[in-house]
Design an enzyme around this catalytic site. Structure first.
Site, PDB file in Angstrom:
ATOM      1  N   ARG A 100    -123.161 -24.747 -48.113  1.00 27.93           N
ATOM      2  CA  ARG A 100    -123.221 -23.746 -49.179  1.00 27.93           C
ATOM      3  C   ARG A 100    -124.242 -24.137 -50.246  1.00 27.93           C
ATOM      4  O   ARG A 100    -124.747 -23.286 -50.967  1.00 27.93           O
ATOM      5  CB  ARG A 100    -121.841 -23.580 -49.830  1.00 27.93           C
ATOM      6  CG  ARG A 100    -120.756 -23.140 -48.860  1.00 27.93           C
ATOM      7  CD  ARG A 100    -119.415 -22.979 -49.560  1.00 27.93           C
ATOM      8  NE  ARG A 100    -118.331 -22.706 -48.615  1.00 27.93           N
ATOM      9  CZ  ARG A 100    -117.140 -22.266 -48.992  1.00 27.93           C
ATOM     10  NH1 ARG A 100    -116.881 -22.039 -50.275  1.00 27.93           N
ATOM     11  NH2 ARG A 100    -116.200 -22.028 -48.102  1.00 27.93           N
ATOM     12  N   GLU A 171    -120.018 -12.643 -45.356  1.00 21.99           N
ATOM     13  CA  GLU A 171    -119.440 -12.411 -46.681  1.00 21.99           C
ATOM     14  C   GLU A 171    -120.399 -12.907 -47.746  1.00 21.99           C
ATOM     15  O   GLU A 171    -121.175 -13.842 -47.518  1.00 21.99           O
ATOM     16  CB  GLU A 171    -118.108 -13.168 -46.799  1.00 21.99           C
ATOM     17  CG  GLU A 171    -117.340 -12.855 -48.082  1.00 21.99           C
ATOM     18  CD  GLU A 171    -116.144 -13.760 -48.331  1.00 21.99           C
ATOM     19  OE1 GLU A 171    -116.147 -14.913 -47.890  1.00 21.99           O
ATOM     20  OE2 GLU A 171    -115.181 -13.289 -48.987  1.00 21.99           O
TER      21      GLU A 171
HETATM   22  C1  LIG Z   1    -112.541 -18.347 -51.972  1.00 27.96           C
HETATM   23  C2  LIG Z   1    -111.758 -18.950 -50.840  1.00 27.96           C
HETATM   24  C3  LIG Z   1    -110.758 -19.970 -51.290  1.00 27.96           C
HETATM   25  C4  LIG Z   1    -109.764 -20.184 -50.185  1.00 27.96           C
HETATM   26  O1  LIG Z   1    -110.388 -20.644 -49.014  1.00 27.96           O
HETATM   27  C5  LIG Z   1    -109.503 -21.531 -48.367  1.00 27.96           C
HETATM   28  N1  LIG Z   1    -110.273 -22.426 -47.509  1.00 27.96           N
HETATM   29  C6  LIG Z   1    -111.406 -23.057 -47.859  1.00 27.96           C
HETATM   30  N2  LIG Z   1    -111.837 -23.792 -46.824  1.00 27.96           N
HETATM   31  C7  LIG Z   1    -110.976 -23.595 -45.789  1.00 27.96           C
HETATM   32  C8  LIG Z   1    -110.882 -24.067 -44.460  1.00 27.96           C
HETATM   33  N3  LIG Z   1    -111.794 -24.923 -43.964  1.00 27.96           N
HETATM   34  N4  LIG Z   1    -109.833 -23.674 -43.692  1.00 27.96           N
HETATM   35  C9  LIG Z   1    -108.924 -22.820 -44.202  1.00 27.96           C
HETATM   36  N5  LIG Z   1    -108.951 -22.327 -45.451  1.00 27.96           N
HETATM   37  C10 LIG Z   1    -109.967 -22.721 -46.234  1.00 27.96           C
HETATM   38  C11 LIG Z   1    -108.809 -22.243 -49.502  1.00 27.96           C
HETATM   39  O2  LIG Z   1    -107.583 -22.711 -49.091  1.00 27.96           O
HETATM   40  C12 LIG Z   1    -108.675 -21.164 -50.533  1.00 27.96           C
HETATM   41  O3  LIG Z   1    -107.464 -20.517 -50.334  1.00 27.96           O
END
Ligand SMILES: CCC[C@H]1O[C@@H](n2cnc3c(N)ncnc32)[C@H](O)[C@@H]1O
Length: 483
Positions: A100, A171
């Protein structure tokens, strides 16, 4: 500022592209003509844009998790688990934080460390480093459509690689992947770079390939007034449409008051359509995505399932096309594949039980939709005015002036004066509008709603309410009532 809200010519696009593909060695493997042929072979049931359109026509809400790990084989195992054990209708690849930030060399170290230690040392899937060949292996292993989910201010190379790999949705946006995700990347730069990502989709659309774009709705996910996030979503949809995007999912993050959340989705969908038509973008298909609770989660898994089920209920009753699923490990970190699948099963159970049901229209719901649309219009119209009709320039100027102001954003390009707080029903209101150009009538409405809470709590309306609201959910509540 030479930024313009104008579709890049193919020559301009190709000129920028020759530099973009040099940002990492895997860029040289992207061949647009070959990619067009590859994408033509993607079956409808594996195309995000087509699956979303079908869901909207059938009145179905689709469930999509977030998920991403460092190594290809582990990522495939994870996604197949979420597809088969979770029942995911759409799959992501959540991209890691180094990617990112375009820090691909550190991704490489993370990949090598993950191999050495036998576990993911990255917090997502490093798509640029894995390149087209690696991303196609992922896409060809699964049986549902695949989308890139991330938070990348400069996503140009990432977008080239994921779309060439059959991933039919991306996205992000020049505002939504800057303001909540970066500290000192200018709005002019990110809007320019996301014009490229959208123009790439326009290039594919011109050759008969349908791709979906999804502005990131929740922003900071902390007490963001619905009209603020809706204004950003509508602007990003318009900027994308100018570059030739034809299939757009506008998003919103759950705030917690059920009626306001449903009103926000209904307002978002109709206002996006209205603005697209006003500016002559015919044939753009609009769907919506509802993000389950983006704030702090309870550690207790049973309580976490309660939060997940509430988000699923709101998405279903709103008639959102898609819901983004949280997991019972949200308070802990990256979820196991089992916990991730549980979140999806919880969500789909709720969606199935509510299939066909919608929150009926009511005076309260209609009023909230009207308020959200009116507040949103105040921001967008002023942005257009300061941009002298140019939406891209107006957006840069609008954030500089605080006309749109995202609460708790890390970016130094965010004005940071507007402050929100919940009213006595938990709906998010403008406590201090800052420079957000709401009419007096709308300011008075927000003030009155907050005074209802003040009277109920026997305290003055003020910033302490905001503070209490931020800590409330960690205590298992929505509204931060005084101790
Ligand atoms: C804006 C997004 C935030 C959310 O994005 C989730 N999140 C981030 N990285 C991963 C990943 N590698 N696997 C599953 N969920 C993921 C976080 O928990 C949070 O809720």
């Amino acid at each position: 500022m030479n930024l313009r809200n104008r579709k890049l010519t193919e020559e301009e696009f190709m000129g920028i592209r020759s530099d973009v593909l040099t940002h990492w060695p895997t860029g040289k493997d992207v061949d647009l003509d070959e990619a067009v042929e590859y994408l033509k072979k993607v079956p409808d049931e594996k195309n995000v844009a087509k699956k979303l359109r079908k869901a909207k026509e059938e009145g179905v809400t689709l469930a999509q998790p977030r998920a991403g790990v460092a190594l290809i084989e582990d990522h495939i195992e994870l996604l197949l688990h979420l597809e088969k054990e979770g029942g995911a209708d759409l799959l992501p690849s959540t991209i890691d934080s180094y990617t990112r930030q375009n820090r691909y060399a550190e991704c490489q170290v993370g990949i090598e460390e993950s191999i050495r230690l036998g576990r993911s040392m990255l917090n997502g899937f490093p798509a640029v480093n894995h390149g087209v060949a690696g991303c196609r292996r992922v896409f060809e292993a699964i049986h549902v459509p695949l989308q890139a989910r991330h938070g990348t201010p400069d996503a140009r190379l990432l977008s080239e690689i994921i779309h060439a790999s059959g991933w039919t949705s991306n996205e992000g946006g020049g505002i939504s992947y800057n303001i909540p995700y970066a500290k000192s990347v200018s709005m002019e730069k990110t809007i320019t770079d996301w014009q490229y990502c959208d123009r790439l989709v326009g290039y594919y659309e011109e050759r008969g390939i349908e791709l979906n774009r999804e502005p990131f709705g929740p922003l900071t996910g902390t007490l963001v007034p619905p009209s603020t996030s809706n204004a950003v979503a509508v602007i990003e949809a318009l900027l994308a449409a100018e570059q030739g995007v034809k299939n757009i999912t506008v998003g919103y993050g759950q705030c917690g008051n059920l009626l306001q959340d449903i009103a926000a989705i209904r307002a978002l969908e109709s206002q996006t359509d209205e603005y697209l038509k006003r500016f002559g973008y015919e044939g753009v298909y609009v769907t919506t995505v509802f993000h389950q609770w983006m704030g702090g989660f309870p550690e207790d898994e049973a309580k976490a399932f309660g939060v997940i089920s509430l988000g699923s209920t709101a998405a279903a009753l709103a008639g959102a096309t898609k819901v983004i699923v949280k997991t019972p490990h949200e308070a802990l970190g990256i979820p196991t594949k089992e916990a991730n699948a549980q979140g999806i099963r919880d969500t789909k159970m709720t969606l199935n039980m509510l299939k066909g049901q919608r929150m009926p229209m009511s005076t309260e719901l209609a009023d909230e939709i009207t308020i959200i649309k009116a507040e949103t219009a105040c921001m967008i119209e002023k942005v257009l005015e300061v941009g002298k009709g140019d939406l891209a320039r107006g957006t840069v100027e609008g954030f500089r002036l605080g006309l749109i102001d995202v609460p708790f954003a890390p970016s130094k390009y965010n004005y940071g004066k507007m402050m929100p707080a919940r009213d006595n029903t938990g709906a998010v209101r403008y406590l201090n509008a800052g420079n957000v150009p709401l009419t007096k009538e709308l300011l008075d409405f927000n003030k009155a709603k907050l005074e209802e809470r003040g009277n109920y709590e026997h305290r003055k309306v003020g910033f302490q309410m905001t503070v209490d609201d931020i800590f409330a959910v960690g205590k298992g509540m929505l509204i931060g009532r005084p101790e």
